[in-house]
Design an enzyme around this catalytic site. Structure first.
Site, mmCIF file in Angstrom:
data_model
loop_
_atom_site.group_PDB
_atom_site.id
_atom_site.type_symbol
_atom_site.label_atom_id
_atom_site.label_comp_id
_atom_site.label_asym_id
_atom_site.label_seq_id
_atom_site.Cartn_x
_atom_site.Cartn_y
_atom_site.Cartn_z
ATOM 1 N N PHE A 1 0.585 -1.369 -0.068
ATOM 2 C CA PHE A 1 0.034 -0.037 -0.087
ATOM 3 C C PHE A 1 1.039 1.457 -0.166
ATOM 4 O O PHE A 1 0.617 2.381 -0.432
ATOM 5 C CB PHE A 1 -0.780 0.047 1.385
ATOM 6 C CG PHE A 1 -0.179 0.441 2.489
ATOM 7 C CD1 PHE A 1 -0.253 1.683 2.713
ATOM 8 C CD2 PHE A 1 0.227 -0.442 3.328
ATOM 9 C CE1 PHE A 1 0.491 2.404 3.828
ATOM 10 C CE2 PHE A 1 0.997 0.010 4.558
ATOM 11 C CZ PHE A 1 1.125 1.296 4.844
ATOM 12 N N LYS B 1 -1.189 -6.824 -9.354
ATOM 13 C CA LYS B 1 -2.135 -7.185 -8.163
ATOM 14 C C LYS B 1 -1.880 -6.116 -7.060
ATOM 15 O O LYS B 1 -0.910 -6.271 -6.183
ATOM 16 C CB LYS B 1 -1.801 -8.630 -7.623
ATOM 17 C CG LYS B 1 -3.262 -9.088 -6.815
ATOM 18 C CD LYS B 1 -3.727 -8.225 -5.611
ATOM 19 C CE LYS B 1 -3.033 -8.260 -4.359
ATOM 20 N NZ LYS B 1 -3.431 -7.332 -3.390
ATOM 21 N N GLU C 1 -5.007 -3.762 -1.855
ATOM 22 C CA GLU C 1 -6.409 -3.530 -1.630
ATOM 23 C C GLU C 1 -6.919 -2.329 -0.726
ATOM 24 O O GLU C 1 -7.772 -1.973 -0.758
ATOM 25 C CB GLU C 1 -7.029 -4.743 -1.183
ATOM 26 C CG GLU C 1 -6.844 -5.265 0.218
ATOM 27 C CD GLU C 1 -5.548 -6.032 0.224
ATOM 28 O OE1 GLU C 1 -4.511 -5.864 -0.296
ATOM 29 O OE2 GLU C 1 -5.603 -7.245 0.958
ATOM 30 N N ARG C 2 -5.648 -1.728 -0.245
ATOM 31 C CA ARG C 2 -5.953 -0.462 0.618
ATOM 32 C C ARG C 2 -6.008 0.747 -0.178
ATOM 33 O O ARG C 2 -6.526 2.022 0.293
ATOM 34 C CB ARG C 2 -4.913 -0.465 1.558
ATOM 35 C CG ARG C 2 -5.345 -1.768 2.784
ATOM 36 C CD ARG C 2 -4.277 -1.624 3.854
ATOM 37 N NE ARG C 2 -3.264 -2.725 3.970
ATOM 38 C CZ ARG C 2 -2.544 -2.934 4.699
ATOM 39 N NH1 ARG C 2 -2.445 -1.982 5.687
ATOM 40 N NH2 ARG C 2 -1.612 -3.813 4.619
ATOM 41 N N CYS D 1 9.624 1.957 3.104
ATOM 42 C CA CYS D 1 10.337 0.551 3.495
ATOM 43 C C CYS D 1 11.914 1.305 3.683
ATOM 44 O O CYS D 1 12.895 0.580 4.130
ATOM 45 C CB CYS D 1 10.099 -0.287 2.408
ATOM 46 S SG CYS D 1 10.785 0.342 0.672
ATOM 47 N N GLU E 1 9.373 -4.036 13.049
ATOM 48 C CA GLU E 1 9.088 -3.053 12.009
ATOM 49 C C GLU E 1 7.846 -2.162 12.450
ATOM 50 O O GLU E 1 6.641 -2.597 12.316
ATOM 51 C CB GLU E 1 9.029 -3.330 10.695
ATOM 52 C CG GLU E 1 8.782 -2.309 9.587
ATOM 53 C CD GLU E 1 8.465 -2.875 8.072
ATOM 54 O OE1 GLU E 1 7.960 -3.869 7.989
ATOM 55 O OE2 GLU E 1 8.964 -2.334 7.361
HETATM 56 P P1 NAD Z 1 1.442 -6.760 2.978
HETATM 57 O O1 NAD Z 1 2.724 -7.783 3.049
HETATM 58 O O2 NAD Z 1 0.443 -6.785 3.957
HETATM 59 O O3 NAD Z 1 0.932 -6.525 1.517
HETATM 60 C C1 NAD Z 1 1.670 -6.515 0.102
HETATM 61 C C2 NAD Z 1 0.862 -7.361 -0.586
HETATM 62 O O4 NAD Z 1 0.670 -8.776 -0.218
HETATM 63 C C3 NAD Z 1 -0.534 -6.614 -0.991
HETATM 64 O O5 NAD Z 1 -0.830 -6.684 -2.506
HETATM 65 C C4 NAD Z 1 -1.500 -7.657 -0.033
HETATM 66 O O6 NAD Z 1 -2.735 -7.795 -0.806
HETATM 67 C C5 NAD Z 1 -0.831 -8.917 -0.304
HETATM 68 N N1 NAD Z 1 -1.071 -9.914 0.801
HETATM 69 C C6 NAD Z 1 -1.348 -9.462 1.999
HETATM 70 N N2 NAD Z 1 -1.350 -10.539 2.875
HETATM 71 C C7 NAD Z 1 -1.507 -11.660 1.862
HETATM 72 C C8 NAD Z 1 -1.611 -13.083 2.347
HETATM 73 N N3 NAD Z 1 -1.640 -13.476 3.367
HETATM 74 N N4 NAD Z 1 -1.179 -13.987 1.498
HETATM 75 C C9 NAD Z 1 -0.882 -13.393 0.175
HETATM 76 N N5 NAD Z 1 -0.909 -12.110 -0.281
HETATM 77 C C10 NAD Z 1 -1.244 -11.201 0.879
HETATM 78 O O7 NAD Z 1 2.354 -5.158 3.076
HETATM 79 P P2 NAD Z 1 1.751 -3.742 3.206
HETATM 80 O O8 NAD Z 1 1.342 -3.595 4.656
HETATM 81 O O9 NAD Z 1 1.108 -3.467 2.108
HETATM 82 O O10 NAD Z 1 3.094 -2.853 2.884
HETATM 83 C C11 NAD Z 1 3.779 -2.321 4.159
HETATM 84 C C12 NAD Z 1 5.128 -3.470 4.147
HETATM 85 O O11 NAD Z 1 5.771 -3.561 2.797
HETATM 86 C C13 NAD Z 1 6.194 -3.115 5.059
HETATM 87 O O12 NAD Z 1 6.711 -4.303 5.774
HETATM 88 C C14 NAD Z 1 7.224 -2.410 4.244
HETATM 89 O O13 NAD Z 1 8.524 -2.479 4.615
HETATM 90 C C15 NAD Z 1 7.218 -3.190 3.095
HETATM 91 N N6 NAD Z 1 7.748 -2.731 1.886
HETATM 92 C C16 NAD Z 1 8.989 -3.022 1.490
HETATM 93 C C17 NAD Z 1 9.729 -2.464 0.506
HETATM 94 C C18 NAD Z 1 10.993 -2.947 -0.008
HETATM 95 O O14 NAD Z 1 11.575 -2.452 -0.932
HETATM 96 N N7 NAD Z 1 11.529 -3.832 0.748
HETATM 97 C C19 NAD Z 1 9.075 -1.484 -0.060
HETATM 98 C C20 NAD Z 1 7.760 -1.021 0.106
HETATM 99 C C21 NAD Z 1 7.110 -1.684 1.075
#
Ligand code: NAD
Length: 503
Positions: free
Chosen positions: A151, A175, A178-179, A283, A384
């Protein structure tokens, strides 16, 4: 008025879901539900992949020059629509408009890099590698590739992936989170206006059902993921077990070291922006300042003054420095981690819990928070936090700082503030982190390099965008060729593996 529904984008047009499952999308500044996003069924996943597979068959045959011309037009459209796209991002994510424009600018850089695809895809050629034999190698697209994104950067992260996947001749299925899903449809429309054939860029809205459908579909050749560490690990394991190529970028706990010889004013300014910008939901946000003892009191004083001066309000307000966090649940989680630090004996120098913003009383706001005398055993250090919170850990010097960072399970970004070239060189060489800044707090590489962390911040071996992006979305082929005139073949084929056949 009924709540708007945010749909998929399949076969070049907005497409309703076949399921009636939806997820609320909030304006985090007001706390109101502003839309419902469709959540894909397994059937929607199949329809999206079918369309992408067909599109791949023709798109991969386009000349590389024609593909580049679509990228050039997309670049112009993106640049012309920055204001509107930034408004869409700010409304659903909460970040301030200037920061939303910043993320679009970083995505635009990747599009610009990808316009150079005719040059980037040039192969290698060995003339007369053996007598009468030439050898050349080149790279070809994989097929249908998927990007699953978080998100916090609803434009930048999809643009880390899609321009390169598309320029190299793949069909890309996004994909999004969804937020904050609306930006994905805006991008899809710009791709269509740029002349990208239908089905080459698809948006599949959804949750775990959509993700699992993509991970198990035999026609999805590769998966790029950016999100939290537990999901990154799951994606990597599941997609790998299905024989897919996968890169999965995870969470982070980024430390910035401040040595006694640093310019403390500069360091405090940079840390304020890096910790509280985008409400800490980056991130690469700095979430831990590792400060040399002798200057810690002074640094904390300046940092606290700067933190108190941050203007917190809705992201679309002209004077905003920092907006709300993404959901009520995120606010609650961040505040409970702050409480846990206080309960464990750390010092809340600036406490952002319960932050109220006039006119936005139901918004998901957390104020900038500075926690001093944090130790590595605290939950607020281990987790985190992903909010506007900076932990201060006091250390005796560089060696202890590097030891602390290297013991951390994450390895996304880190930085050092110092005026010593020797200290900076030691730090950059010894620290176990993928991206390092020297007097630069958020060292996100420019698009001609690649982005990626170490340890639990990245599963898989290739980083995203830049040269590693080209490598990820293509596979190599090597051709050994001979065009003999019949009379030149003096002897029959050799049975020796490296014998006469090629020498
Ligand atoms: P998230 O892991 O909750 O979601 C990321 C994606 O995974 C979304 O599209 C979501 O729909 C999907 N998802 C969520 N739960 C799932 C499940 N159980 N099974 C399959 N798919 C699922 O992350 P977020 O809250 O949207 O984003 C924040 C996180 O992303 C933080 O931890 C941040 O550090 C990380 N991030 C990392 C980078 C990087 O470059 N390393 C960059 C941006 C964000």
């Amino acid at each position: 008025m009924s709540t708007p529904i945010i749909e998929h984008w399949i076969d070049g047009a907005a497409t309703p879901a076949t399921s009636d499952r939806t997820n609320p999308v909030y304006n985090p500044a007001t706390g109101e539900v502003i839309a419902e996003v469709t959540l894909a069924s397994a059937g929607d996943v199949r329809a999206a992949v079918d369309s992408a597979r067909k599109a791949f068959e023709s798109w991969s045959q386009y000349s590389v020059g024609k593909r580049a011309s679509v990228l050039f037009r997309f670049r112009e459209l993106l640049a012309a629509n920055v204001d509107e796209l930034a408004r869409i991002v700010s409304r659903e994510h909460g970040k301030v408009i200037s920061d939303a424009k910043g993320e679009i600018a970083r995505g635009l850089e990747v599009v610009e890099f990808a316009t150079g695809i005719p040059h980037l895809l040039k192969g290698e050629y060995s003339d007369q590698a053996a007598t009468g034999v030439d050898v050349y190698s080149f790279r070809q697209p994989l097929g249908v590739v998927a990007g699953i994104t978080p998100f916090n950067f609803p434009v930048m992260v999809p643009l880390w992936m899609s321009p390169i996947a598309i320029a190299t001749g793949n069909a890309f299925i996004l994909k999004p989170s969804e937020r904050d899903p609306s930006a994905s449809l805006f991008l899809a429309d710009l791709w269509a206006q740029a002349g990208l054939p239908s089905g080459v860029f698809t948006v599949l809205q959804g949750d775990k059902v959509a993700v699992d459908g993509l991970l198990h579909h035999p026609d999805v050749a590769a998966v790029s993921f950016v999100g939290s560490t537990p999901i990154a690990r799951y994606i990597h394991e599941t997609a790998s077990a299905q024989g897919k190529r996968v890169q999965a970028l995870g969470g982070a706990k980024n430390h910035a070291v401040v040595l006694a010889d640093a310019d403390l004013d500069l360091a405090a300014d940079q840390l304020t922006a890096a910790a509280f910008g985008a409400a800490g939901e980056r991130c690469m946000a700095v979430s831990v300042a590792v400060v040399e003892d002798s200057v810690a009191d002074s640094l904390v004083d300046v940092l606290a003054t700067r933190a108190r001066a941050v203007r917190v309000t809705a992201g679309d307000q002209a004077d905003a420095d920092m907006g709300p966090v993404i959901t009520a649940a995120a606010k609650e989680r961040i505040e409970s981690l702050i409480t846990s630090a206080a309960d464990a004996g750390a010092e809340l120098v600036v406490d952002g819990r319960g932050h109220q913003v006039e006119g936005y009383e139901n918004g998901f706001f957390v104020g900038p928070t500075v926690i001093d005398r944090v130790t590595p055993d605290l939950e607020a250090y281990r987790e985190e936090i992903f909010g506007p919170v900076i932990d201060i850990v006091r250390v005796t010097g560089l060696e202890e700082a590097v030891g602390l960072i290297n013991a951390n399970p994450y390895g996304n970004g880190t930085a050092i503030f110092t005026s010593s070239g020797e200290a900076a060189r030691t730090f950059t060489r010894e620290v176990s982190v993928g991206m390092v800044g020297v007097n630069v707090p958020i060292p996100v590489p420019v698009a001609s390099h690649s982005f990626g962390g170490w340890k639990q911040s990245l599963f898989g071996e290739t980083h995203v965008y830049g040269p590693e992006g080209i490598k990820f979305y293509t596979r190599g082929k090597v051709v050994t060729q001979r065009w003999p005139r019949t009379r030149d073949v003096a002897s029959p084929a050799s049975f020796h593996f490296s014998g006469d056949a090629t020498k």
